[in-house]
Scaffold this motif. Structure first.
Motif, PDB file in Angstrom:
ATOM      1  N   GLU A   9       0.887  -1.247  -0.054  1.00 31.67           N
ATOM      2  CA  GLU A   9      -0.016   0.018  -0.095  1.00 31.67           C
ATOM      3  C   GLU A   9       0.796   1.294   0.256  1.00 31.67           C
ATOM      4  N   SER A  10       0.245   2.382  -0.729  1.00 34.10           N
ATOM      5  CA  SER A  10       1.000   3.928  -0.554  1.00 34.10           C
ATOM      6  C   SER A  10       1.010   4.225   0.886  1.00 34.10           C
ATOM      7  N   GLN A  11       1.650   5.307   0.926  1.00 35.34           N
ATOM      8  CA  GLN A  11       1.691   5.841   2.548  1.00 35.34           C
ATOM      9  C   GLN A  11       0.401   6.726   2.631  1.00 35.34           C
ATOM     10  N   PRO A  12       0.047   6.918   4.137  1.00 34.46           N
ATOM     11  CA  PRO A  12      -1.384   7.516   4.207  1.00 34.46           C
ATOM     12  C   PRO A  12      -1.152   8.888   3.460  1.00 34.46           C
ATOM     13  N   ARG A  13      -2.406   9.406   3.495  1.00 35.47           N
ATOM     14  CA  ARG A  13      -2.519  10.929   2.872  1.00 35.47           C
ATOM     15  C   ARG A  13      -3.016  11.739   3.922  1.00 35.47           C
ATOM     16  N   GLY A  14      -2.338  13.184   3.515  1.00 37.52           N
ATOM     17  CA  GLY A  14      -2.687  14.223   4.431  1.00 37.52           C
ATOM     18  C   GLY A  14      -1.774  14.219   5.716  1.00 37.52           C
ATOM     19  N   PRO A  15      -1.847  15.362   6.685  1.00 35.23           N
ATOM     20  CA  PRO A  15      -1.133  15.470   7.725  1.00 35.23           C
ATOM     21  C   PRO A  15      -1.112  14.352   8.856  1.00 35.23           C
ATOM     22  N   GLU A  16      -0.294  14.289   9.753  1.00 30.31           N
ATOM     23  CA  GLU A  16      -0.353  13.488  10.965  1.00 30.31           C
ATOM     24  C   GLU A  16      -1.737  13.418  11.711  1.00 30.31           C
ATOM     25  N   LEU A  17      -1.965  12.347  12.162  1.00 20.96           N
ATOM     26  CA  LEU A  17      -3.293  12.119  12.989  1.00 20.96           C
ATOM     27  C   LEU A  17      -3.382  13.166  14.208  1.00 20.96           C
ATOM     28  N   ASP A  18      -4.295  13.780  14.231  1.00 14.53           N
ATOM     29  CA  ASP A  18      -4.664  14.349  15.604  1.00 14.53           C
ATOM     30  C   ASP A  18      -4.886  13.237  16.882  1.00 14.53           C
ATOM     31  N   ALA A  62     -14.971   8.276   8.503  1.00 13.19           N
ATOM     32  CA  ALA A  62     -14.847   8.903   7.506  1.00 13.19           C
ATOM     33  C   ALA A  62     -13.509   9.113   6.633  1.00 13.19           C
ATOM     34  N   GLU A  63     -12.821  10.238   7.479  1.00 13.06           N
ATOM     35  CA  GLU A  63     -11.936  10.874   7.223  1.00 13.06           C
ATOM     36  C   GLU A  63     -10.552   9.791   7.275  1.00 13.06           C
ATOM     37  N   LEU A  64     -10.662   8.992   8.426  1.00 12.34           N
ATOM     38  CA  LEU A  64      -9.620   7.969   8.485  1.00 12.34           C
ATOM     39  C   LEU A  64      -9.664   7.214   7.225  1.00 12.34           C
ATOM     40  N   GLU A  65     -10.938   6.798   6.807  1.00 15.58           N
ATOM     41  CA  GLU A  65     -10.981   5.915   5.644  1.00 15.58           C
ATOM     42  C   GLU A  65     -10.419   6.555   4.388  1.00 15.58           C
ATOM     43  N   ALA A  66     -10.886   7.946   4.232  1.00 11.38           N
ATOM     44  CA  ALA A  66     -10.582   8.621   2.947  1.00 11.38           C
ATOM     45  C   ALA A  66      -8.783   8.774   3.104  1.00 11.38           C
ATOM     46  N   ARG A  67      -8.023   9.123   4.326  1.00  6.99           N
ATOM     47  CA  ARG A  67      -6.874   8.933   4.394  1.00  6.99           C
ATOM     48  C   ARG A  67      -5.939   7.679   4.298  1.00  6.99           C
ATOM     49  N   GLY A  68      -6.854   6.528   4.077  1.00  5.78           N
ATOM     50  CA  GLY A  68      -5.999   5.375   3.808  1.00  5.78           C
ATOM     51  C   GLY A  68      -5.838   4.603   5.079  1.00  5.78           C
ATOM     52  N   TYR A  69      -6.333   4.805   6.275  1.00  8.71           N
ATOM     53  CA  TYR A  69      -6.301   4.233   7.617  1.00  8.71           C
ATOM     54  C   TYR A  69      -7.165   2.933   7.810  1.00  8.71           C
ATOM     55  N   LEU A  70      -8.405   3.332   7.025  1.00  8.13           N
ATOM     56  CA  LEU A  70      -9.505   2.094   7.301  1.00  8.13           C
ATOM     57  C   LEU A  70     -10.157   1.937   6.040  1.00  8.13           C
ATOM     58  N   VAL A  71     -10.557   0.911   6.166  1.00  8.34           N
ATOM     59  CA  VAL A  71     -11.482   0.371   4.704  1.00  8.34           C
ATOM     60  C   VAL A  71     -12.603  -0.277   5.096  1.00  8.34           C
ATOM     61  N   GLN A  72     -13.833  -0.241   4.249  1.00  7.96           N
ATOM     62  CA  GLN A  72     -15.091  -0.339   4.419  1.00  7.96           C
ATOM     63  C   GLN A  72     -15.204  -1.751   3.466  1.00  7.96           C
ATOM     64  N   PRO A  73     -15.117  -2.921   4.317  1.00  4.26           N
ATOM     65  CA  PRO A  73     -15.280  -4.235   3.352  1.00  4.26           C
ATOM     66  C   PRO A  73     -16.605  -4.561   2.663  1.00  4.26           C
ATOM     67  N   ASP A  83      -3.741  -1.953   5.862  1.00  6.04           N
ATOM     68  CA  ASP A  83      -2.161  -2.193   6.193  1.00  6.04           C
ATOM     69  C   ASP A  83      -1.719  -0.646   6.939  1.00  6.04           C
ATOM     70  N   THR A  84      -2.101   0.182   6.372  1.00  3.62           N
ATOM     71  CA  THR A  84      -1.592   1.540   6.739  1.00  3.62           C
ATOM     72  C   THR A  84      -1.959   1.554   8.180  1.00  3.62           C
ATOM     73  N   GLY A  85      -3.263   1.355   8.480  1.00  2.00           N
ATOM     74  CA  GLY A  85      -3.870   1.550   9.794  1.00  2.00           C
ATOM     75  C   GLY A  85      -2.986   0.795  10.676  1.00  2.00           C
ATOM     76  N   TYR A  86      -2.917  -0.529  10.531  1.00  2.00           N
ATOM     77  CA  TYR A  86      -2.163  -1.363  11.265  1.00  2.00           C
ATOM     78  C   TYR A  86      -0.851  -0.919  11.567  1.00  2.00           C
ATOM     79  N   ARG A  87      -0.082  -0.583  10.467  1.00  2.00           N
ATOM     80  CA  ARG A  87       1.238  -0.025  10.510  1.00  2.00           C
ATOM     81  C   ARG A  87       1.362   1.098  11.360  1.00  2.00           C
ATOM     82  N   THR A  88       0.496   2.149  11.134  1.00  2.00           N
ATOM     83  CA  THR A  88       0.633   3.298  12.222  1.00  2.00           C
ATOM     84  C   THR A  88       0.374   2.741  13.798  1.00  2.00           C
ATOM     85  N   TYR A  89      -0.798   1.810  13.756  1.00  2.00           N
ATOM     86  CA  TYR A  89      -1.010   1.486  15.163  1.00  2.00           C
ATOM     87  C   TYR A  89       0.480   0.846  15.774  1.00  2.00           C
ATOM     88  N   VAL A  90       1.102  -0.194  14.970  1.00  2.00           N
ATOM     89  CA  VAL A  90       2.197  -0.822  15.576  1.00  2.00           C
ATOM     90  C   VAL A  90       3.524   0.242  15.919  1.00  2.00           C
TER      91      VAL A  90
END
Length: 362
Positions: A9-18, A62-73, A83-90
Motif C-alpha cells: 500500500e501507498s503511504q497515508p494521505r494528509g497530515p499526521e493524525l490528531d 470517514a476521514e480515516l478511511e479517506a486517508r487510507g487508515y481504514l477500509v469498508q469491506p 495495512d496502513t492503519g495497522y502499521r500506524t498502530y504498531v
C-alpha cells in the motif's frame, strides 16, 4: 509453485493524525482484533467512552478511511484497519507489552528440557512458539558456518583406515573416513587429536582451513604423514560443507481457528507455501534487518505476496553468544495481537539464545 508478488500500500494521505483520530484508530484496531467483526460508530459509542457523539465518530471514521487508515469491506458495514492503519498502530500507537513472568519462567523451563543437541533445541523452539502464539511458528535453523568446533576423535579402524568424528559446541557430529597411504597406529592418532583439540577448540568451523590445521599439527612428534594431514583437512572441509538450511514449521492447525482462514482457498494457499518452503524461507529472512535484535513486523501487502495479503509476520533473530544463528517468526492473520506477539517472540528468542549460549560453554 510460483507465488504472485504484489505492491505494498501507498503511504497515508494528509497530515499526521490528531489525538482524537489516533484514539479512534487505536480503538478500532483493538476492537477488530478482539472480535474479527467490522467496527461501526455505534459500537464505539456504546462500548468505549470516547467523549464525542456518534455523528462525530462517523465523520472521523470517514476521514480515516479517506486517508487510507481504514477500509469498508461491505456496503453499510463498519470499518476495519488497512495495512496502513495497522502499521500506524504498531509503530506509533500500540502500548508496549512484556511477557508475564510466569510465562517467561515456563519458557525457560521448557528450553532446559530440550537437551544440548541443536536439532532438538530448535524443534522445541518451534513447538513452544506455536503453542504460546496459537499461530503458525516458523524457525530457520542455524547454518554450519555458525557452528563452533568443540573437539574431534581420530579412531583407528585399520592400519590405513581412520574414522574422524567432529563435534561442535551445539552437539552436531560429522563423520569422515580417512585412508592414509601409510600405516598409522592408535597412539599417533591420539597425539594428533590432542593437538587439534588443544589448539582449535572454540574456533568457528568455517575458520578451520588448511593453514589453521597444519599450524595446529606442526608440533606433533613424530610428524604426521602428509596423507593423514590431508585427510584431516578434508574431514574438516566435509564438516563445514554448505548445505540447505532447515526451516521448521509448527501449529498450522491454529490457522483453522481464525475467521480469515475459514475460506479453504485462502488456507490452502498458505499451506502450499509451507509445503514449498523456499518462498517462506526468503520472506522470513527478508523480514530481518541486518544487525537487528528487536522484533520486526511486516503487515499484509508489505510481504509482497498475493497469497499472504491477509497475513502478518513477526520475526526476530536468535543467537549463540554474540553470533546470529537463525530466525524465529510468527505467521498469522493481519488481525493478530501485535503487542502480545512481539513480547512473546522477543522472550522466546532471549531464552533460546541463552540456552544455546549455555550449551556452547565447555
Amino acid at each position: 509453485m510460483s507465488a504472485k508478488r504484489i505492491v505494498p500500500e501507498s503511504q497515508p494521505r494528509g497530515p499526521e493524525l490528531d489525538k482524537r483520530k489516533a484514539y479512534i484508530l487505536t480503538t478500532i484496531v483493538y476492537e477488530y482484533i478482539a472480535t474479527a467483526e467490522p467496527v461501526g460508530s455505534a459500537t464505539l459509542t456504546q462500548k468505549y467512552n470516547l467523549g464525542v457523539s456518534s455523528a462525530t465518530i462517523r465523520n472521523e471514521m470517514a476521514e480515516l478511511e479517506a486517508r487510507g487508515y481504514l477500509v469498508q469491506p461491505h456496503t453499510s458495514a463498519g470499518r476495519i484497519p488497512s495495512d496502513t492503519g495497522y502499521r500506524t498502530y504498531v509503530d506509533r500507537l500500540m502500548p508496549a507489552e512484556s511477557l508475564a513472568s510466569e510465562e517467561s519462567d515456563r519458557l525457560r523451563t521448557e528450553f532446559a528440557r530440550a537437551g544440548r543437541a541443536i536439532d532438538e533445541i530448535v524443534e522445541q523452539a518451534t513447538r513452544l512458539l506455536s503453542q504460546y502464539s496459537q499461530n503458525l511458528a516458523v524457525v530457520v535453523a542455524p547454518s554450519k558456518d555458525s557452528q563452533v568446533f568443540r573437539h574431534l576423535q581420530l579412531i583407528w579402524l585399520a592400519d590405513r583406515s581412520v574414522l574422524m568424528v567432529v563435534v561442535t559446541t551445539a552437539g552436531v557430529a560429522e563423520q569422515h573416513v580417512i585412508e592414509p597411504v601409510v600405516d598409522v597406529d592408535p597412539d599417533e592418532l591420539t597425539r594428533a587429536s590432542n593437538a587439534l583439540n588443544r589448539r582449535l577448540s572454540g574456533t568457528l568451523l568455517v575458520q578451520l582451513d588448511r593453514g589453521t590445521v597444519v599450524d595446529a599439527l606442526a608440533t606433533t612428534e613424530p610428524p604426521l604423514h602428509a596423507s593423514l594431514i590431508d585427510g584431516i583437512i578434508a574431514g574438516f572441509a566435509h564438516a563445514r560443507r554448505p548445505e540447505e538450511r532447515r526451516i521448521l514449521f509448527g501449529g498450522a492447525q491454529h490457522l483453522l481457528d481464525q475467521p480469515e482462514f475459514r475460506d479453504f482457498k485462502k488456507l490452502r494457499s498458505i499451506l502450499d507455501l509451507v509445503e514449498e518452503q523456499r518462498t517462506l524461507y526468503n520472506v522470513v529472512l527478508d523480514s530481518i534487518e541486518r544487525g537487528e535484535s528487536t522484533p520486526s513486523v511486516r503487515i499484509g501487502g508489505e510481504l509482497e505476496l498475493e497469497d499472504m495479503s491477509e497475513c502478518s509476520l513477526v520475526a526476530i533473530p536468535y543467537r549463540m553468544g554474540d553470533r546470529s544463528l537463525g530466525v524465529l517468526a510468527i505467521l498469522g492473520a493481519r488481525r493478530m495481537p501485535y503487542g502480545r506477539m512481539m513480547a512473546l517472540i522477543a522472550a522466546t528468542a532471549d531464552h533460546l539464545s541463552q540456552h544455546l549460549t549455555d550449551v556452547e560453554l565447555p
